[in-house]
Design a protein around this motif. Structure first.
Motif, PDB file in Angstrom:
ATOM      1  N   GLU A  84       1.030  -1.209  -0.251  1.00  0.00           N
ATOM      2  CA  GLU A  84      -0.420   0.165  -0.044  1.00  0.00           C
ATOM      3  C   GLU A  84       1.168   0.999  -0.015  1.00  0.00           C
ATOM      4  O   GLU A  84       0.681   2.114  -0.731  1.00  0.00           O
ATOM      5  N   VAL A  85       1.463   1.451   0.776  1.00  0.00           N
ATOM      6  CA  VAL A  85       3.079   2.485   0.420  1.00  0.00           C
ATOM      7  C   VAL A  85       3.219   2.613  -0.955  1.00  0.00           C
ATOM      8  O   VAL A  85       3.582   3.628  -0.861  1.00  0.00           O
ATOM      9  N   LEU A  86       3.895   1.575  -0.778  1.00  0.00           N
ATOM     10  CA  LEU A  86       4.266   1.841  -2.809  1.00  0.00           C
ATOM     11  C   LEU A  86       3.314   2.650  -3.690  1.00  0.00           C
ATOM     12  O   LEU A  86       3.518   3.396  -4.513  1.00  0.00           O
ATOM     13  N   THR A  87       2.285   1.921  -3.290  1.00  0.00           N
ATOM     14  CA  THR A  87       1.213   2.972  -4.446  1.00  0.00           C
ATOM     15  C   THR A  87       0.447   4.447  -4.282  1.00  0.00           C
ATOM     16  O   THR A  87       0.911   4.676  -4.840  1.00  0.00           O
ATOM     17  N   ARG A  88       1.250   4.408  -2.910  1.00  0.00           N
ATOM     18  CA  ARG A  88       0.907   6.038  -2.813  1.00  0.00           C
ATOM     19  C   ARG A  88       2.294   6.446  -3.518  1.00  0.00           C
ATOM     20  O   ARG A  88       1.379   7.340  -3.770  1.00  0.00           O
ATOM     21  N   LEU A  89       3.307   6.069  -3.384  1.00  0.00           N
ATOM     22  CA  LEU A  89       4.511   7.170  -3.367  1.00  0.00           C
ATOM     23  C   LEU A  89       4.414   6.300  -5.106  1.00  0.00           C
ATOM     24  O   LEU A  89       5.181   7.941  -5.782  1.00  0.00           O
ATOM     25  N   LEU A  97      -1.837   2.997 -17.050  1.00  0.00           N
ATOM     26  CA  LEU A  97      -1.196   2.012 -17.175  1.00  0.00           C
ATOM     27  C   LEU A  97       0.473   1.082 -16.232  1.00  0.00           C
ATOM     28  O   LEU A  97       0.905   1.967 -15.997  1.00  0.00           O
ATOM     29  N   VAL A  98      -0.152   0.916 -15.569  1.00  0.00           N
ATOM     30  CA  VAL A  98       0.363   0.516 -14.166  1.00  0.00           C
ATOM     31  C   VAL A  98       1.346  -0.959 -14.716  1.00  0.00           C
ATOM     32  O   VAL A  98       0.037  -1.950 -14.526  1.00  0.00           O
ATOM     33  N   LEU A  99       2.470  -1.256 -14.397  1.00  0.00           N
ATOM     34  CA  LEU A  99       3.357  -2.428 -14.557  1.00  0.00           C
ATOM     35  C   LEU A  99       4.045  -3.137 -13.056  1.00  0.00           C
ATOM     36  O   LEU A  99       4.245  -2.282 -12.821  1.00  0.00           O
ATOM     37  N   ASP A 100       3.987  -3.975 -12.756  1.00  0.00           N
ATOM     38  CA  ASP A 100       4.534  -4.379 -11.683  1.00  0.00           C
ATOM     39  C   ASP A 100       5.669  -6.184 -12.700  1.00  0.00           C
ATOM     40  O   ASP A 100       4.986  -7.267 -12.550  1.00  0.00           O
ATOM     41  N   PRO A 101       6.844  -5.713 -12.753  1.00  0.00           N
ATOM     42  CA  PRO A 101       7.926  -6.679 -13.776  1.00  0.00           C
ATOM     43  C   PRO A 101       8.663  -7.798 -12.772  1.00  0.00           C
ATOM     44  O   PRO A 101       8.686  -8.488 -13.070  1.00  0.00           O
ATOM     45  N   ALA A 164       7.210  -1.574  -7.766  1.00  0.00           N
ATOM     46  CA  ALA A 164       8.202  -3.555  -7.750  1.00  0.00           C
ATOM     47  C   ALA A 164       8.428  -3.819  -6.708  1.00  0.00           C
ATOM     48  O   ALA A 164       8.834  -2.564  -6.044  1.00  0.00           O
ATOM     49  N   ASN A 165       8.198  -5.188  -5.803  1.00  0.00           N
ATOM     50  CA  ASN A 165       9.450  -5.740  -4.876  1.00  0.00           C
ATOM     51  C   ASN A 165      10.017  -6.293  -5.646  1.00  0.00           C
ATOM     52  O   ASN A 165      10.381  -7.124  -5.763  1.00  0.00           O
ATOM     53  N   LEU A 166      11.802  -5.523  -5.642  1.00  0.00           N
ATOM     54  CA  LEU A 166      12.843  -6.324  -6.471  1.00  0.00           C
ATOM     55  C   LEU A 166      13.032  -7.533  -5.787  1.00  0.00           C
ATOM     56  O   LEU A 166      13.215  -7.554  -4.075  1.00  0.00           O
ATOM     57  N   PRO A 167      14.078  -8.662  -6.272  1.00  0.00           N
ATOM     58  CA  PRO A 167      14.917  -9.639  -5.948  1.00  0.00           C
ATOM     59  C   PRO A 167      15.481  -9.132  -4.287  1.00  0.00           C
ATOM     60  O   PRO A 167      16.697  -8.648  -5.305  1.00  0.00           O
ATOM     61  N   PHE A 168      15.893  -9.396  -3.487  1.00  0.00           N
ATOM     62  CA  PHE A 168      16.810  -8.799  -2.474  1.00  0.00           C
ATOM     63  C   PHE A 168      18.704  -9.604  -2.667  1.00  0.00           C
ATOM     64  O   PHE A 168      18.939  -9.300  -1.797  1.00  0.00           O
TER      65      PHE A 168
END
Length: 243
Positions: A84-89, A97-101, A164-168
């Motif tokens: 939810e925080v990421l969507t606010r930012l 058009l929103v993409l999460d790779p 996106a949440n990238l692989p850490f």
């Protein structure tokens, strides 16, 4: 007037307070700790229920009540409040058009849909099992594509927002693998993003991401937000086109 305590993640309390202050039924809003916010309730809780920036709530001295429904998850699935925080930012608007790779099980896709129902949402991942879970979590109402983040199946300059949440390199991926993955993903984000587009990327492999951004001259890190939860301390980076 009853008082309600909301639990969020460290680094998101200010965003939660900002949204609470816009709700007429809530008063005396104050931050108690890095992860909790208190408010007095005088009226309907409908607006509060629609806010996704807290994970649980309690009318003191009652026990905590969790509020997210059951979702299929993997160990590296994005924390629900963090999504939810990421969507606010990302500052997403209707029709964009929103993409999460790196969509995984679809947590960010669902957060985008909750926050901006009129946005067009696409999820990409190379993990068949995660995509199958995402399809069930989203009730097959969001476009999902199996592909690599370094070869996105979308046209040049067609994406308004990338979230996106990238692989850490901890629960999924490796730091060594990220040395190739991050630059490849950044090249593709640069290619597909519109001229006024914005990308929000979360990672704990921070130096590696910033190095990749510096080499990708079409993108610039303009904002960052540190988040702390469950022993993790990732940073969300907001990228835009250089002026």
């Amino acid at each position: 007037m009853p008082h309600l305590v909301l639990r969020t993640v460290d680094g998101a309390a200010d965003l939660l307070i900002e949204e609470l202050r816009a709700m007429p039924s809530l008063h005396s809003i104050r931050q108690l700790t890095a992860e909790t916010v208190e408010c007095a309730v005088d009226g309907s809780l409908e607006e509060l229920a629609a806010c996704g920036l807290y994970a649980s709530a309690a009318f003191e001295p009652l026990s905590w009540v969790r509020r997210f429904g059951r979702l299929e998850r993997l160990p590296w699935s994005t924390n629900l409040v963090v999504a939810e925080v990421l969507t606010r930012l990302a500052k997403i608007r209707t029709g964009q058009l929103v993409l999460d790779p790196f969509c995984g099980t679809g947590t960010i896709l669902l957060a985008v849909r909750r926050r901006t129902p009129g946005a067009r949402v696409v999820g990409v991942d190379n993990d068949r099992r995660a995509l199958a879970m995402a399809a069930r979590n989203t009730r097959r109402q969001i476009s999902l594509v199996r592909a690599e983040a370094g070869a996105l199946p979308v046209a040049d300059g067609s994406v308004d927002r990338v979230v996106a949440n990238l692989p850490f390199g901890k629960l999924v991926g490796t730091h060594r693998g990220n040395r190739e993955l991050y630059p490849a993903a950044l090249r593709e984000i640069d290619r597909v993003l519109t001229a006024d587009g914005r990308a929000v990327l979360l990672t704990e492999d921070k130096r590696l991401l910033l190095q990749a951004v510096d080499r990708q001259r079409g993108l610039k890190a303009v904002r960052r937000r540190l988040l702390k939860y469950n022993g993790a301390t990732p940073t969300a980076y907001v990228l835009t086109r250089p002026r």
